[in-house]
Scaffold this motif. Structure first.
Motif, PDB file in Angstrom:
ATOM      1  N   LYS A  10       0.839  -1.204   0.000  1.00 17.22           N
ATOM      2  CA  LYS A  10       0.000   0.000   0.000  1.00 17.22           C
ATOM      3  C   LYS A  10       0.874   1.254   0.000  1.00 17.22           C
ATOM      4  O   LYS A  10       1.948   1.276   0.594  1.00 17.22           O
ATOM      5  CB  LYS A  10      -0.901   0.032   1.245  1.00 17.22           C
ATOM      6  N   MET A  15      -2.302   7.147   1.667  1.00 18.53           N
ATOM      7  CA  MET A  15      -3.280   6.852   2.714  1.00 18.53           C
ATOM      8  C   MET A  15      -3.314   7.985   3.746  1.00 18.53           C
ATOM      9  O   MET A  15      -4.403   8.411   4.177  1.00 18.53           O
ATOM     10  CB  MET A  15      -2.957   5.519   3.391  1.00 18.53           C
ATOM     11  N   LEU A  16      -2.146   8.489   4.141  1.00 18.97           N
ATOM     12  CA  LEU A  16      -2.092   9.601   5.098  1.00 18.97           C
ATOM     13  C   LEU A  16      -2.715  10.853   4.493  1.00 18.97           C
ATOM     14  O   LEU A  16      -3.434  11.585   5.176  1.00 18.97           O
ATOM     15  CB  LEU A  16      -0.646   9.866   5.521  1.00 18.97           C
ATOM     16  N   GLN A  18      -5.099  10.956   2.482  1.00 22.87           N
ATOM     17  CA  GLN A  18      -6.549  10.754   2.503  1.00 22.87           C
ATOM     18  C   GLN A  18      -7.131  10.825   3.919  1.00 22.87           C
ATOM     19  O   GLN A  18      -8.316  10.654   4.114  1.00 22.87           O
ATOM     20  CB  GLN A  18      -6.897   9.406   1.884  1.00 22.87           C
ATOM     21  N   LYS A  20      -6.254   8.802   6.476  1.00 20.45           N
ATOM     22  CA  LYS A  20      -6.266   7.511   7.169  1.00 20.45           C
ATOM     23  C   LYS A  20      -5.142   7.477   8.201  1.00 20.45           C
ATOM     24  O   LYS A  20      -4.131   8.145   8.064  1.00 20.45           O
ATOM     25  CB  LYS A  20      -6.118   6.376   6.168  1.00 20.45           C
ATOM     26  N   HIS A  21      -5.327   6.683   9.236  1.00 20.33           N
ATOM     27  CA  HIS A  21      -4.343   6.528  10.306  1.00 20.33           C
ATOM     28  C   HIS A  21      -3.683   5.160  10.131  1.00 20.33           C
ATOM     29  O   HIS A  21      -4.356   4.127  10.169  1.00 20.33           O
ATOM     30  CB  HIS A  21      -5.014   6.643  11.671  1.00 20.33           C
ATOM     31  N   VAL A  22      -2.365   5.178   9.955  1.00 23.48           N
ATOM     32  CA  VAL A  22      -1.631   3.976   9.588  1.00 23.48           C
ATOM     33  C   VAL A  22      -0.511   3.716  10.589  1.00 23.48           C
ATOM     34  O   VAL A  22       0.141   4.660  11.058  1.00 23.48           O
ATOM     35  CB  VAL A  22      -1.031   4.132   8.170  1.00 23.48           C
ATOM     36  N   LYS A  33      -7.073  -3.578  12.937  1.00 20.44           N
ATOM     37  CA  LYS A  33      -7.390  -2.263  13.476  1.00 20.44           C
ATOM     38  C   LYS A  33      -6.972  -2.203  14.945  1.00 20.44           C
ATOM     39  O   LYS A  33      -7.250  -3.126  15.701  1.00 20.44           O
ATOM     40  CB  LYS A  33      -8.873  -1.969  13.323  1.00 20.44           C
ATOM     41  N   THR A  40      -8.489   5.136  15.806  1.00 19.28           N
ATOM     42  CA  THR A  40      -8.369   3.814  15.198  1.00 19.28           C
ATOM     43  C   THR A  40      -7.336   3.863  14.077  1.00 19.28           C
ATOM     44  O   THR A  40      -7.452   4.664  13.153  1.00 19.28           O
ATOM     45  CB  THR A  40      -9.720   3.339  14.642  1.00 19.28           C
ATOM     46  N   TYR A  41      -6.323   3.015  14.192  1.00 14.52           N
ATOM     47  CA  TYR A  41      -5.262   2.900  13.192  1.00 14.52           C
ATOM     48  C   TYR A  41      -5.378   1.549  12.504  1.00 14.52           C
ATOM     49  O   TYR A  41      -5.889   0.599  13.086  1.00 14.52           O
ATOM     50  CB  TYR A  41      -3.882   2.981  13.863  1.00 14.52           C
ATOM     51  N   GLU A  42      -4.871   1.467  11.265  1.00 13.01           N
ATOM     52  CA  GLU A  42      -4.799   0.193  10.562  1.00 13.01           C
ATOM     53  C   GLU A  42      -3.337  -0.161  10.313  1.00 13.01           C
ATOM     54  O   GLU A  42      -2.524   0.707  10.007  1.00 13.01           O
ATOM     55  CB  GLU A  42      -5.543   0.262   9.232  1.00 13.01           C
ATOM     56  N   TRP A  44      -0.538  -1.414   8.129  1.00  9.89           N
ATOM     57  CA  TRP A  44      -0.228  -1.589   6.711  1.00  9.89           C
ATOM     58  C   TRP A  44       1.265  -1.601   6.437  1.00  9.89           C
ATOM     59  O   TRP A  44       1.701  -1.486   5.289  1.00  9.89           O
ATOM     60  CB  TRP A  44      -0.907  -0.518   5.863  1.00  9.89           C
TER      61      TRP A  44
END
Length: 80
Positions: A10, A15-16, A18, A20-22, A33, A40-42, A44
């Protein structure tokens, strides 16, 4: 803008961008998650194999000073 491809394949920078928390973790599966500080982080990405029981929160290049200030912390991590 920079491109950082995580171990999952990815584009972490995208992603950041957008919102999103990674995170990177060697102890969790891609897509897991995790709740850290109410966010909430994913998962990746991965870290060097010598790091176990540790999580690295991804931040944008423009947040370099925030990352330095954040530093290394011991935080509660809840698997969702």
């Amino acid at each position: 803008f920079p491109v950082t491809i995580g171990a999952s394949g990815k584009n972490i920078c995208e992603m950041l961008k957008q919102g999103k928390h990674v995170v990177a973790s060697n102890s969790h599966n891609f897509g897991d998650k995790l709740l850290i500080n109410g966010i909430t982080y994913e998962v990746w990405d991965r870290m060097n194999s010598r790091y176990t029981n540790r999580i690295d929160i991804a931040m944008k290049l423009s947040e370099k000073q925030r990352a330095i200030k954040f530093g290394k912390q011991v935080l509660e991590v809840i698997e969702l």
